[in-house]
Write a protein that holds these residues in place. Structure first.
Motif, short mmCIF file in Angstrom:
data_model
loop_
_atom_site.label_atom_id
_atom_site.label_comp_id
_atom_site.label_asym_id
_atom_site.label_seq_id
_atom_site.Cartn_x
_atom_site.Cartn_y
_atom_site.Cartn_z
N PHE A 1 0.83 -1.20 0.00
CA PHE A 1 0.00 0.00 0.00
C PHE A 1 0.87 1.25 0.00
O PHE A 1 0.58 2.22 -0.70
N GLY A 2 1.92 1.22 0.79
CA GLY A 2 2.85 2.35 0.84
C GLY A 2 3.50 2.61 -0.51
O GLY A 2 3.64 3.76 -0.93
N PHE A 3 3.88 1.53 -1.18
CA PHE A 3 4.49 1.66 -2.50
C PHE A 3 3.51 2.31 -3.48
O PHE A 3 3.90 3.18 -4.27
N CYS A 4 2.25 1.91 -3.42
CA CYS A 4 1.24 2.51 -4.31
C CYS A 4 1.08 4.00 -4.05
O CYS A 4 1.02 4.80 -4.99
N LEU A 5 1.01 4.37 -2.79
CA LEU A 5 0.86 5.79 -2.45
C LEU A 5 2.08 6.60 -2.88
O LEU A 5 1.95 7.69 -3.44
N LEU A 6 3.27 6.07 -2.63
CA LEU A 6 4.50 6.76 -3.06
C LEU A 6 4.53 6.91 -4.58
O LEU A 6 4.95 7.94 -5.10
N THR A 7 4.08 5.87 -5.28
CA THR A 7 4.05 5.93 -6.74
C THR A 7 3.11 7.02 -7.21
O THR A 7 3.44 7.79 -8.12
N GLN A 8 1.94 7.10 -6.59
CA GLN A 8 1.00 8.15 -6.99
C GLN A 8 1.55 9.55 -6.72
O GLN A 8 1.41 10.44 -7.56
N PHE A 9 2.18 9.75 -5.57
CA PHE A 9 2.77 11.05 -5.28
C PHE A 9 3.91 11.36 -6.25
O PHE A 9 4.05 12.49 -6.72
N GLY A 10 4.72 10.35 -6.55
CA GLY A 10 5.81 10.54 -7.52
C GLY A 10 5.29 10.89 -8.90
O GLY A 10 5.84 11.76 -9.58
N LEU A 11 4.23 10.21 -9.33
CA LEU A 11 3.63 10.52 -10.63
C LEU A 11 3.08 11.94 -10.67
O LEU A 11 3.25 12.65 -11.65
N PHE A 12 2.43 12.34 -9.59
CA PHE A 12 1.90 13.70 -9.52
C PHE A 12 3.03 14.72 -9.64
O PHE A 12 2.93 15.69 -10.40
N ALA A 13 4.12 14.48 -8.92
CA ALA A 13 5.26 15.40 -8.97
C ALA A 13 5.88 15.42 -10.36
O ALA A 13 6.20 16.49 -10.89
N LEU A 14 6.04 14.25 -10.97
CA LEU A 14 6.64 14.17 -12.30
C LEU A 14 5.78 14.87 -13.34
O LEU A 14 6.26 15.67 -14.14
N LYS A 15 4.48 14.57 -13.32
CA LYS A 15 3.58 15.15 -14.33
C LYS A 15 3.38 16.65 -14.16
O LYS A 15 2.97 17.33 -15.10
N SER A 16 3.70 17.18 -13.00
CA SER A 16 3.52 18.62 -12.79
C SER A 16 4.71 19.43 -13.27
O SER A 16 4.65 20.66 -13.27
N THR A 17 5.78 18.78 -13.72
CA THR A 17 6.94 19.52 -14.23
C THR A 17 6.70 19.94 -15.67
O THR A 17 6.08 19.21 -16.45
N SER A 18 7.19 21.09 -16.03
CA SER A 18 7.04 21.57 -17.41
C SER A 18 7.83 20.68 -18.37
O SER A 18 7.41 20.47 -19.51
N TRP A 19 8.95 20.15 -17.90
CA TRP A 19 9.77 19.26 -18.72
C TRP A 19 8.95 18.04 -19.14
O TRP A 19 8.94 17.66 -20.31
N HIS A 20 8.25 17.43 -18.20
CA HIS A 20 7.47 16.23 -18.51
C HIS A 20 6.26 16.56 -19.38
O HIS A 20 5.93 15.80 -20.29
N ARG A 21 5.62 17.68 -19.13
CA ARG A 21 4.47 18.06 -19.95
C ARG A 21 4.89 18.25 -21.41
O ARG A 21 4.18 17.82 -22.33
N ALA A 22 6.05 18.87 -21.63
CA ALA A 22 6.56 19.05 -23.00
C ALA A 22 6.89 17.71 -23.63
O ALA A 22 6.58 17.46 -24.81
N LYS A 23 7.52 16.84 -22.86
CA LYS A 23 7.88 15.50 -23.35
C LYS A 23 6.63 14.71 -23.71
O LYS A 23 6.57 14.05 -24.75
N ALA A 24 5.60 14.76 -22.87
CA ALA A 24 4.35 14.03 -23.11
C ALA A 24 3.62 14.57 -24.33
O ALA A 24 3.06 13.81 -25.12
N LYS A 25 3.64 15.89 -24.50
CA LYS A 25 2.99 16.51 -25.66
C LYS A 25 3.67 16.07 -26.96
O LYS A 25 3.01 15.72 -27.94
#
Length: 162
Positions: free
Chosen positions: A116-140
Motif C-alpha cells: 500500500f505504501g508503494f502505491c501511495l508513493l508511486t502516486q505522489f511521484g507521478l503527480f510530482a513528475l507530471k507537474s513539471t514543465s519538462w514532462h508536460r513538453a515531453k508528453a505533448k
C-alpha cells in the motif's frame, strides 16, 4: 473472462462511464462471482487500483524511455515492469488466497503494509513528475509522435485495401 468484459466492462463504457469506473465495477462483479468473502473483494478492488496506477505509470514513463525511432522501450524497462507487476500481484492476491479479510490484513500488517505504501508513493511521484514543465513538453511531443505513427498506419492500411 470474456463474459465480464462483454457484459460488465464494455456495457458500462457504452453507457458513458469512465474506464476507471467500468474497471472497478467489473472487478466488484468478479468478486461477487467468486463468493461472499471479504478477501475476494479486497483482491479485486486492490487489483483495479493497481491497474489504474500501472496505466498512469506507463503513461508517464513511456514518453521518457521509448526510443522514438524504433518505438521500443529498453529491455530493463520491460523487465522491471514485469517484476514489479509480479510483486504487486502477489501482494494483492494474499487476500484472495486467505479468503478472510481479517487474516489478509494481519499478513499485510506483518509486512508493514509495504504494498500500500508503494502505491501511495508511486502516486505522489507521478503527480510530482507530471507537474513539471519538462514532462508536460515531453508528453505533448510523444502524443504528437504517436498520432503521426497511427496516421501512417491508417494510410498504409487504406493503400492495401485499394
Amino acid at each position: 473472462s470474456m463474459w465480464l468484459r462483454k457484459y460488465s466492462y464494455e456495457r458500462l463504457l457504452e453507457n458513458n462511464y469512465s474506464q476507471a469506473i467500468s474497471q472497478y465495477v467489473t472487478m466488484l462483479v468478479s468478486g461477487f462471482w467468486h463468493g461472499f468473502y471479504g478477501g475476494y473483494y479486497l483482491t479485486f478492488g486492490f487489483g483495479a487500483y493497481l491497474q489504474q496506477i500501472g496505466k498512469s505509470l506507463r503513461g508517464a514513463l513511456r514518453p521518457i524511455f521509448e526510443d522514438s525511432a524504433s518505438a521500443k522501450t529498453p529491455f530493463w524497462y520491460n523487465t522491471g515492469g514485469r517484476v514489479l507487476t509480479a510483486l504487486m500481484l502477489n501482494w494483492c492476491t494474499v487476500s484472495f488466497m486467505l479468503v478472510d479479510s481479517a487474516n489478509a490484513f494481519k499478513v499485510w500488517k506483518s509486512a508493514s503494509y509495504v504494498g500500500f505504501g508503494f502505491c501511495l508513493l508511486t502516486q505522489f511521484g507521478l503527480f510530482a513528475l507530471k507537474s513539471t514543465s519538462w514532462h508536460r513538453a515531453k508528453a505533448k511531443a510523444y502524443k504528437a509522435l504517436v498520432a503521426e505513427r497511427r496516421a501512417k498506419k491508417r494510410a498504409a492500411a487504406e493503400k492495401k485495401t485499394q
